[in-house]
Scaffold this active site. Sequence first.
Site, PDB file in Angstrom:
ATOM      1  N   TYR A 236       0.835  -1.206   0.000  1.00  0.00           N
ATOM      2  CA  TYR A 236       0.000   0.000   0.000  1.00  0.00           C
ATOM      3  C   TYR A 236       0.868   1.254   0.000  1.00  0.00           C
ATOM      4  O   TYR A 236       0.443   2.320   0.436  1.00  0.00           O
ATOM      5  CB  TYR A 236      -0.931   0.012   1.217  1.00  0.00           C
ATOM      6  CG  TYR A 236      -2.024  -1.040   1.212  1.00  0.00           C
ATOM      7  CD1 TYR A 236      -2.133  -1.963   0.184  1.00  0.00           C
ATOM      8  CD2 TYR A 236      -2.955  -1.096   2.236  1.00  0.00           C
ATOM      9  CE1 TYR A 236      -3.130  -2.928   0.180  1.00  0.00           C
ATOM     10  CE2 TYR A 236      -3.968  -2.056   2.242  1.00  0.00           C
ATOM     11  CZ  TYR A 236      -4.037  -2.971   1.210  1.00  0.00           C
ATOM     12  OH  TYR A 236      -5.037  -3.923   1.207  1.00  0.00           O
TER      13      TYR A 236
ATOM     14  N   ASP B  36      -0.553 -18.080   3.181  1.00  0.00           N
ATOM     15  CA  ASP B  36      -1.631 -18.947   2.684  1.00  0.00           C
ATOM     16  C   ASP B  36      -1.970 -20.024   3.710  1.00  0.00           C
ATOM     17  O   ASP B  36      -3.132 -20.301   3.996  1.00  0.00           O
ATOM     18  CB  ASP B  36      -1.306 -19.556   1.298  1.00  0.00           C
ATOM     19  CG  ASP B  36       0.168 -19.835   1.084  1.00  0.00           C
ATOM     20  OD1 ASP B  36       0.986 -19.441   1.932  1.00  0.00           O
ATOM     21  OD2 ASP B  36       0.530 -20.454   0.065  1.00  0.00           O
TER      22      ASP B  36
ATOM     23  N   LYS C 267       5.305 -13.901   3.246  1.00  0.00           N
ATOM     24  CA  LYS C 267       5.364 -14.753   2.053  1.00  0.00           C
ATOM     25  C   LYS C 267       6.831 -14.763   1.593  1.00  0.00           C
ATOM     26  O   LYS C 267       7.147 -14.515   0.423  1.00  0.00           O
ATOM     27  CB  LYS C 267       4.413 -14.192   0.981  1.00  0.00           C
ATOM     28  CG  LYS C 267       4.176 -15.081  -0.213  1.00  0.00           C
ATOM     29  CD  LYS C 267       3.312 -16.304   0.067  1.00  0.00           C
ATOM     30  CE  LYS C 267       3.307 -17.235  -1.121  1.00  0.00           C
ATOM     31  NZ  LYS C 267       2.557 -18.473  -0.893  1.00  0.00           N
TER      32      LYS C 267
ATOM     33  N   ASP D 287      -4.589  -6.726   6.064  1.00  0.00           N
ATOM     34  CA  ASP D 287      -5.908  -6.273   5.625  1.00  0.00           C
ATOM     35  C   ASP D 287      -6.795  -7.493   5.330  1.00  0.00           C
ATOM     36  O   ASP D 287      -7.933  -7.600   5.800  1.00  0.00           O
ATOM     37  CB  ASP D 287      -5.725  -5.411   4.360  1.00  0.00           C
ATOM     38  CG  ASP D 287      -6.947  -4.564   4.058  1.00  0.00           C
ATOM     39  OD1 ASP D 287      -7.936  -4.664   4.799  1.00  0.00           O
ATOM     40  OD2 ASP D 287      -6.908  -3.791   3.084  1.00  0.00           O
TER      41      ASP D 287
END
Length: 358
Positions: free
Chosen positions: A130, A215, A182, A239
């Site tokens: 972001y 994930d 990740k 988020d």
Amino acid sequence: MVVQKVVLIPGDGIGPEVTSLTVKLFEAADVPIEWVTVELGEPAIKKYDDPFPEDALKTIKKYPVIFKGPLTTPVGGGYRSLNVRLRKELCTYAVVRPAKSLPVDWLYTDVPRYKNVDLVIVREATEGLYSGVEHFVKVEGEEVIAAETINVITRRASERVIKFAFEYARKNNRKKITAVHKANIMKTTGGLWLEIFYEIAKKYPDIEAEDRIVDNMAMQLVLKPQEYDVLVTTNLMGDILSDLASGLIGGLGVAPSSNIGDKYAIFEPVHGSAPKYTGQWKVNPTAQMLTGTLMLRYMGLNEKAELIEKAIFKTLNEKKKLTYDMCRTLRYAGIADLEPVSNKEYTEEIIKNLKELM
Ligand code: NAD
């Protein structure tokens, strides 16, 4: 009691509804707050042709606590997120989102494993994906052949929010922090984030530190949310996971949130402006109200917070007058086929219960 001034940003879409109902509830509870109303988003566009006027920011910056309704962000184009901008302007770098099951048994009848959820997601709020650093890539002429958004992970902002998470855990007697990332695929940004996490973890030997790939984390949260305590993660992942966590505790209609910095704190629900429901007075104001009680506790008004929460939970437990989302849950769980009431009526019912408790 000393009256404290708090900035009230009603927001747009369903924002003005849920904030005005919360203000009404707070008034009924004699909460010693004087509101300083500042308009951003749609109302500011109408009046000033600017969704985020400079004067509005000046007023907001005069007060340390801000109570905010959701603000719409145009999808794909249009102006940049006012929410992201506000968090950056006030440097409220840690989005703190408690996802705790409510003391309302029927909410979890259908999925009992969501009954004892009590986790807190701490999300970095100033950078990551972001960052706003993005552009189209064009070839001769004007043809867009690609688009790029830069994932910015700085040592300074990562250290700041990760330290915040550990301090938060210590202060709130929490035992474990899980860093979500990740780093297997995004080796540089994810790798740096994880490296900083374990550097800082060494300074907090009293708190267990572990990490999960995002994930897998999503799956674990749905399967066994009770195994998690505090999660700390970057902007986009936080988020997404906090909406998921809201689903575990009853939906966006009941999920509170806050944005904490060193100088300012913004209190707003997890949910957005749900534009399709604007003006219908049907969405659940509980998330905004519980966000308000987070704010009251932050301001040291614990007794008022407790009183308001009791009135809300009593109303939910009674199952007499509920908003459409709660009625849907009751129906899906096979408990009752209740006709939904407007959020105004629901708030009146909470106020009636509040008066009985006062
Ligand atoms: P949303 O959270 O506004 O709504 C998603 C769905 O959740 C709604 O359709 C509704 O079914 C449900 N929902 C949301 N609030 C509810 C409530 N109080 N009671 C009952 N059900 C509720 O998310 P969206 O549709 O993805 O986004 C709409 C707009 O809000 C976008 O412009 C987005 O950028 C903005 N947004 C703002 C904030 C913020 O102000 N902090 C946060 C998220 C999204």
